[in-house]
Design a protein around this motif. Sequence first.
Motif, PDB file in Angstrom:
ATOM      1  N   LEU A   1       0.828  -1.209   0.000  1.00  0.00           N
ATOM      2  CA  LEU A   1       0.000   0.000   0.000  1.00  0.00           C
ATOM      3  C   LEU A   1       0.864   1.262   0.000  1.00  0.00           C
ATOM      4  N   ARG A   2       1.952   1.244   0.760  1.00  0.00           N
ATOM      5  CA  ARG A   2       2.817   2.437   0.815  1.00  0.00           C
ATOM      6  C   ARG A   2       3.493   2.676  -0.531  1.00  0.00           C
ATOM      7  N   ALA A   3       3.867   1.588  -1.208  1.00  0.00           N
ATOM      8  CA  ALA A   3       4.497   1.740  -2.519  1.00  0.00           C
ATOM      9  C   ALA A   3       3.529   2.349  -3.530  1.00  0.00           C
ATOM     10  N   GLN A   4       2.235   2.144  -3.337  1.00  0.00           N
ATOM     11  CA  GLN A   4       1.237   2.646  -4.276  1.00  0.00           C
ATOM     12  C   GLN A   4       0.735   4.045  -3.928  1.00  0.00           C
ATOM     13  N   THR A   5       0.591   4.299  -2.607  1.00  0.00           N
ATOM     14  CA  THR A   5      -0.083   5.549  -2.212  1.00  0.00           C
ATOM     15  C   THR A   5       0.758   6.466  -1.346  1.00  0.00           C
ATOM     16  N   GLY A   6       1.938   6.046  -0.978  1.00  0.00           N
ATOM     17  CA  GLY A   6       2.747   6.877  -0.086  1.00  0.00           C
ATOM     18  C   GLY A   6       2.480   6.535   1.372  1.00  0.00           C
ATOM     19  N   ASP A   7       2.451   7.572   2.237  1.00  0.00           N
ATOM     20  CA  ASP A   7       2.220   7.316   3.658  1.00  0.00           C
ATOM     21  C   ASP A   7       0.876   6.612   3.867  1.00  0.00           C
ATOM     22  N   VAL A   8       0.882   5.644   4.812  1.00  0.00           N
ATOM     23  CA  VAL A   8      -0.313   4.824   5.060  1.00  0.00           C
ATOM     24  C   VAL A   8      -0.617   4.835   6.551  1.00  0.00           C
ATOM     25  N   ARG A   9      -1.889   4.982   6.888  1.00  0.00           N
ATOM     26  CA  ARG A   9      -2.302   4.879   8.284  1.00  0.00           C
ATOM     27  C   ARG A   9      -2.822   3.459   8.517  1.00  0.00           C
ATOM     28  N   VAL A  10      -2.137   2.714   9.351  1.00  0.00           N
ATOM     29  CA  VAL A  10      -2.467   1.310   9.620  1.00  0.00           C
ATOM     30  C   VAL A  10      -3.393   1.241  10.817  1.00  0.00           C
ATOM     31  N   LEU A  11      -4.505   0.572  10.659  1.00  0.00           N
ATOM     32  CA  LEU A  11      -5.485   0.365  11.719  1.00  0.00           C
ATOM     33  C   LEU A  11      -5.942   1.688  12.336  1.00  0.00           C
ATOM     34  N   LYS A  12      -5.883   2.762  11.560  1.00  0.00           N
ATOM     35  CA  LYS A  12      -6.399   4.078  11.928  1.00  0.00           C
ATOM     36  C   LYS A  12      -5.634   4.760  13.063  1.00  0.00           C
ATOM     37  N   PHE A  13      -4.502   4.175  13.481  1.00  0.00           N
ATOM     38  CA  PHE A  13      -3.770   4.866  14.556  1.00  0.00           C
ATOM     39  C   PHE A  13      -2.263   4.898  14.307  1.00  0.00           C
ATOM     40  N   TRP A  14      -1.731   4.105  13.394  1.00  0.00           N
ATOM     41  CA  TRP A  14      -0.289   4.071  13.165  1.00  0.00           C
ATOM     42  C   TRP A  14      -0.015   4.627  11.771  1.00  0.00           C
ATOM     43  N   LEU A  15       0.572   5.797  11.716  1.00  0.00           N
ATOM     44  CA  LEU A  15       0.914   6.420  10.440  1.00  0.00           C
ATOM     45  C   LEU A  15       2.300   5.932  10.033  1.00  0.00           C
ATOM     46  N   VAL A  16       2.361   5.209   8.953  1.00  0.00           N
ATOM     47  CA  VAL A  16       3.625   4.647   8.447  1.00  0.00           C
ATOM     48  C   VAL A  16       4.182   5.609   7.408  1.00  0.00           C
ATOM     49  N   THR A  17       5.387   6.120   7.700  1.00  0.00           N
ATOM     50  CA  THR A  17       5.975   7.129   6.804  1.00  0.00           C
ATOM     51  C   THR A  17       7.290   6.680   6.182  1.00  0.00           C
ATOM     52  N   SER A  18       7.754   5.459   6.485  1.00  0.00           N
ATOM     53  CA  SER A  18       9.023   4.993   5.918  1.00  0.00           C
ATOM     54  C   SER A  18       8.924   3.513   5.585  1.00  0.00           C
ATOM     55  N   ASP A  19       9.872   3.058   4.757  1.00  0.00           N
ATOM     56  CA  ASP A  19       9.881   1.639   4.400  1.00  0.00           C
ATOM     57  C   ASP A  19      10.173   0.771   5.617  1.00  0.00           C
ATOM     58  N   ALA A  20      11.012   1.260   6.504  1.00  0.00           N
ATOM     59  CA  ALA A  20      11.334   0.486   7.706  1.00  0.00           C
ATOM     60  C   ALA A  20      10.076   0.259   8.541  1.00  0.00           C
ATOM     61  N   GLU A  21       9.281   1.305   8.701  1.00  0.00           N
ATOM     62  CA  GLU A  21       8.046   1.163   9.456  1.00  0.00           C
ATOM     63  C   GLU A  21       7.065   0.223   8.730  1.00  0.00           C
ATOM     64  N   ALA A  22       7.039   0.302   7.390  1.00  0.00           N
ATOM     65  CA  ALA A  22       6.141  -0.559   6.621  1.00  0.00           C
ATOM     66  C   ALA A  22       6.488  -2.027   6.820  1.00  0.00           C
ATOM     67  N   PHE A  23       7.795  -2.351   6.763  1.00  0.00           N
ATOM     68  CA  PHE A  23       8.184  -3.751   6.946  1.00  0.00           C
ATOM     69  C   PHE A  23       8.053  -4.188   8.408  1.00  0.00           C
ATOM     70  N   ALA A  24       8.159  -3.230   9.327  1.00  0.00           N
ATOM     71  CA  ALA A  24       7.893  -3.560  10.726  1.00  0.00           C
ATOM     72  C   ALA A  24       6.414  -3.914  10.909  1.00  0.00           C
ATOM     73  N   ALA A  25       5.546  -3.146  10.231  1.00  0.00           N
ATOM     74  CA  ALA A  25       4.118  -3.453  10.279  1.00  0.00           C
ATOM     75  C   ALA A  25       3.846  -4.824   9.678  1.00  0.00           C
ATOM     76  N   LEU A  26       4.554  -5.154   8.596  1.00  0.00           N
ATOM     77  CA  LEU A  26       4.403  -6.484   7.986  1.00  0.00           C
ATOM     78  C   LEU A  26       4.787  -7.575   8.981  1.00  0.00           C
ATOM     79  N   ALA A  27       5.899  -7.384   9.680  1.00  0.00           N
ATOM     80  CA  ALA A  27       6.356  -8.401  10.634  1.00  0.00           C
ATOM     81  C   ALA A  27       5.361  -8.565  11.778  1.00  0.00           C
ATOM     82  N   VAL A  28       4.862  -7.426  12.302  1.00  0.00           N
ATOM     83  CA  VAL A  28       3.879  -7.495  13.377  1.00  0.00           C
ATOM     84  C   VAL A  28       2.611  -8.195  12.898  1.00  0.00           C
TER      85      VAL A  28
END
Length: 425
Positions: free
Chosen positions: A151-178
């Motif tokens: 989603l981040r690769a397509q739209t940029g910054d992503v808000r995960v579960l309406k409370f976690w704003l993911v602004t970097s690739d590191a955070e995106a892959f951390a969200a994937l791991a969680v």
Amino acid sequence: MRSSAVWRALPRGDLLLTSWPWRSLAYLITGVLLGEVVLLTFLATLFTGAILATVLVGIPLLLALALGGIPVAALERRRLMIIDPEPVENPHRRPERPGAREWLLLRVREQATWRELAYLVLLVVLLWPVELLAVVFGLGAPMSMILTPVLRAQTGDVRVLKFWLVTSDAEAFAALAVGAVWLALALYPLTLLAAAHGTLARAFLAPRESETGQRLAEITRSRTRLVEAFEAERRRIERDLHDGAQQRLVALTMTLGMAKLTEGAETAELVGRAHEQAKLALAEIRDLIRGIHPQILTDRGLPAAVADLADRSPIPAEVSVALPRRLPEAVEYVAYFVVSEALANVAKHSGATRAAVTGRLDGDLLVMEISDDGVGGADPSTGTGLAGLADRVSVVNGKLMISSPVGRFTLLRVEIPCAPTDHSK
């Protein structure tokens, strides 16, 4: 009454490497979809029936709600095989007579009908909402985190579960791991929930011991009647051989013996008499074999064999049997025997002037109907052979139904499942 397969899989350390978590998810998701459809249908029927009840039209709709558990339960018994390969037997009995009234009266009297209605209410009120929440939090939430890098690769910054704003690739892959860990942990309670639902469904929808006992008792009585029928058939064949072909052969032997002791024209006369006796014995043996298993049935199939039966019937019989292929041998023989016995009963008991035999394939179901214009009143308990016919049909998992109002007519209907075989044409 556990859903044994999935319960045995739960304690396994390699549960996540098996198919059971994913089968459990499929069971829960289809249950949510089914619950929504059933709820909407139930509410629509209730609303429509309540509005139309003032003009009496809606009363049948309201009464139909009481039987709404029957189709839902039939679907649930099939759906349960997603998590439990052991099939759940249908607890309902087959009506002895055709017609909606007989079916309705039987279903109202059966306890299984009301258990299925209770299950329907439980499904609508409790089960599907709970399972919806479980699927959303156990599958939807972690999957949204697992897809964060996409989603981040397509739209940029992503808000995960309406409370976690993911602004970097590191955070995106951390969200994937969680999300992956969350999903792996959630599969255990989801599988447990599916197993519990399966156990509950089996408790409501499977036959009770008393119902199974009734079926076993009926099977025992049916087998006893079949044994008695086969024994009577054996005695008939033995009697026919003794009184018919055997006597002819004895006379033939004596005639040939006398021919050996004579000469001239008398010898020729005795040989001619022996020849006639041999032909009569052969004809009687041929008729006896035809009564056991007609050669025309083996060679040309059920339509030709039924037409031959109609030609030999003392009551004129019209035949319309259209089958696109040959049927399994056991099905053909049972259907032939039913038609043969039914036409014999028409000639003996009905007082009819004509009869009709129809046959067709409805999918993989052979449907045979034998009707007459006689006096009706046929009853399986009166010794007309109907109970024996029903027993023979039950051997091939078929069912026999009869409608015979007194003073009108008789309609005998037989339905036999017959999936195609390798020899079908």
